[in-house]
Design a protein around this motif. Structure first.
Motif, short mmCIF file in Angstrom:
data_model
loop_
_atom_site.label_atom_id
_atom_site.label_comp_id
_atom_site.label_asym_id
_atom_site.label_seq_id
_atom_site.Cartn_x
_atom_site.Cartn_y
_atom_site.Cartn_z
N VAL A 295 0.85 -1.20 0.00
CA VAL A 295 0.00 0.00 0.00
C VAL A 295 0.88 1.24 0.00
N GLN A 296 1.97 1.17 0.75
CA GLN A 296 2.90 2.32 0.77
C GLN A 296 3.55 2.53 -0.59
N VAL A 297 3.95 1.44 -1.22
CA VAL A 297 4.58 1.54 -2.54
C VAL A 297 3.63 2.22 -3.52
N PHE A 298 2.36 1.86 -3.44
CA PHE A 298 1.35 2.44 -4.35
C PHE A 298 0.83 3.79 -3.88
N GLU A 299 1.36 4.25 -2.75
CA GLU A 299 0.94 5.52 -2.16
C GLU A 299 -0.54 5.53 -1.81
#
Lengths: 179, 434
Positions: free
Chosen positions: A112-116
């Motif tokens: 989720v962080q990678v995809f912002e």
């Protein structure tokens, strides 16, 4: 999984009067003329008298011209713009509840962080995540998290606006005179 | 002035100049029937709602004014769906008022309730569910405006019983009020000058032109203007089923009806033409047959008030959105500016060819037998020859309609009442209603 982006899709941005039954008229016209609505987003504009309907439809351009003309004949339709996908900004939002046992939770949060994206709800063995972005990014995200087990997923359908002109105002006025 | 919704509705119809309306009373519409007693409007009682709708259509077609029908809710509303569909297909201006169960009961499957606006959405140009008696004058004005302007068509106003019984302050909206509340309705009536110039150029180059006149000529009251264009250019005319009478059959340049049931010359002239001037016609499948092989050598000038008709079936070389009468008037001027008929190519070989086809392939039928059994064609011809020239002819739909269209001689516009929806029934009532 192929989203609408892989096909030749058209985005119609339809400004309508904000009145009861208008969406039924618009949607009814599509089904009556044999078109399939891929996604649909409706909300009032900054002027509460009007709503904007963003319709994504997969068709060849010739019948699209016909459906656009028929659509324009609806009394409550004020304006229709076809947005060229290459010359418009498209965004969509997805809410997804993903199975997240202790072992997988860290990986999901990382993705989720990678995809912002954002974690918007946390349960004992599941997470609800939110992600907004271009529809292709939503497609990618959906594909990646599918492996963890999607409990529920809801996409908004895309909204779009035409890209702004980048020409300098002075140049534009010159070309205006010529044209 | 305080009025009930029902009184406001009838007064609004009076303000719109309604003289005749067709209807059948029933529960939900009853309050609106009371003020008719004191109104100069003549109400014609029918036996079935479908009849009311078709009579209003006939009235509208012959007079050019929107036809008005009023029926009650539920089964009455569904009974009038066929006339609405017919009027939608034929572009006939119709204002239908239906009763509805009280607003408070809507959605509860009440006695004689149906979703009238939902059911009629696809067969009306627009429809309204009145939710406040105060809106009645505005909605009635809009209804007549929308029904009668642009491409004419049917509209429906659904009036709940409690709205009819409630009170309102009478006011009659101005033109400005009307426009302000219809931001999405601006029909284009005037043709684009550049396109009209281009059309005149194509006409000036054409050696085998044909005018393909449709029902739009009648809707736009353009019959006289069409005659002017034909006399100026000498171009022959085919008249579709909807346009019979729009150009007189008695004129030497009239080739008659084209299409599936058309005569040889009308059909072949279009097939061999190098230019089709489509005026208020829509390349209907009964005219074109297989679209891919229809008029293969013809360039197309297509004039229609409905932009969606241009390119729907056949892509025009010169599309002109506009009212037929206004566009033809401008076209006449543009042709005159270009030198008129003397400046145009010699079309005598084309005319000779057309005359030859007419002589070789006239409409024929086997004569009536000696045993006294009469051929329908013979009967129509006899009727034709023994009635005045301006007789109004009404038909249903089917073979008798085709015979009538073929064998009658329409010398005047608005003398032919027949439509292509495929409805066949008590249309004779229409003529009586006049």
């Amino acid at each position: 999984m192929a989203g609408a982006n892989e096909y030749r899709h058209h985005i119609l941005s339809v400004l309508v009067e904000n009145k009861a039954g208008v969406l039924a008229r618009v949607a009814g016209l599509f089904s009556r003329r044999g078109f399939n609505i891929y996604s649909l987003a409706v909300a009032p504009t900054d002027d509460p008298r009007f709503s904007r309907i963003t319709i994504v439809v997969d068709v060849e351009s010739k019948p699209l011209e016909q459906v656009t003309k028929q659509l324009f004949k609806l009394i409550n339709v004020v304006k229709i713009s076809e947005l060229d996908p290459a010359a418009s900004v498209e965004r969509e939002l997805v809410l997804a509840t993903v199975q997240a046992e202790a072992a997988a939770r860290g990986q999901i949060i990382e993705l989720v962080q990678v995809f912002e994206g954002k974690i918007v709800d946390v349960g004992h063995d599941a997470l609800t995540v939110m992600l907004a972005g271009p529809p292709s990014k939503i497609d990618d995200f959906e594909e990646i998290i599918r492996g963890y087990g999607i409990v529920e997923l809801q996409r908004t359908g895309r909204v779009a606006l035409a890209k702004l002109e980048r020409q300098a105002p002075r140049l534009r006025s010159v070309s205006g005179k010529v044209g | 002035m305080k009025l009930t919704g029902a009184q406001a509705l009838i007064k609004s119809l009076e303000m719109e100049g309604v003289e005749v309306m067709f209807g059948l009373p029933g529960g939900a519409i009853l309050p609106v029937y009371d003020p008719i007693i004191d109104s100069p409007i003549r109400h014609i009682l029918v036996r079935h709602e479908q009849g009311a709708g078709h009579m209003a259509e006939g009235y509208a077609h012959v007079t050019g004014r929107p036809g008005v029908a009023m029926v009650t809710s539920g089964p009455a509303a569904t009974n009038i769906v066929t006339p609405l569909c017919d009027a939608y297909m034929d572009s006939i201006p119709l204002v239908v008022v239906t009763g509805q169960v009280p607003l408070t009961s809507i959605g509860s499957d009440a006695f004689q309730e149906c979703d009238t606006t939902g059911i009629t959405m696809s067969v009306t140009k627009h429809n309204w569910l009145v939710t406040d008696a105060q809106d009645i004058p505005r909605i009635v004005r809009q209804a007549f405006h929308i029904a009668g302007t642009g491409r004419p068509g049917p509209v429906l106003v659904d009036v709940p019983k409690d709205i009819s019984n409630s009170t309102m302050d009478w006011h009659w909206p101005t033109d400005a009020d009307l426009a302000a509340d219809l931001p999405g309705y601006r029909p284009t009536l005037k043709g684009h000058p550049r396109m009209i110039k281009e059309a005149a150029r194509l006409i000036a180059e054409s050696r085998r032109p044909v005018i393909y006149a449709g029902g739009g000529i009648l809707k736009a009251r353009a019959a006289e203007t069409l005659l002017e264009l034909v006399e100026l250019t000498g171009i022959p005319v085919v008249t579709t089923l909807m346009a019979r009478g729009a150009f007189p059959d008695t004129h030497e340049l009239c080739l008659g009806m084209p299409g599936m049931h058309g005569n040889y010359t009308a059909v072949t002239s279009m097939q061999k033409a190098d230019l089709l001037i489509a005026l208020g016609s829509r390349f209907d499948d009964r005219v074109t047959g297989k679209v891919g092989t229809f008029a293969p050598d013809a360039k197309i000038i297509h004039v229609d008030v409905d932009p969606a008709e241009l390119g729907k079936v056949r892509r025009p070389d010169v599309p002109i959105v506009g009212d037929c009468r206004l566009v033809i008037e401008e076209l006449v001027k543009a042709v005159q500016a270009g030198g008129g008929a003397p400046a145009q190519p010699d079309r005598s070989p084309w005319m000779t060819q057309l005359r030859a086809w007419q002589a070789q392939h006239p409409l024929t039928y086997e004569q009536s037998y000696d045993d006294g059994v009469l051929k329908p064609q013979f009967v129509i011809e006899q009727l034709r020859d023994s009635t005045p020239e301006d007789t109004i002819v009404v038909s249903g739909v089917g073979q008798h309609q085709m015979w009538t269209s073929q064998y009658w001689r329409f010398a005047h516009p608005y003398t032919w009442v027949a439509g292509p929806t495929g409805w066949c029934g008590p249309s004779t009532a229409t003529a009586a209603s006049r």
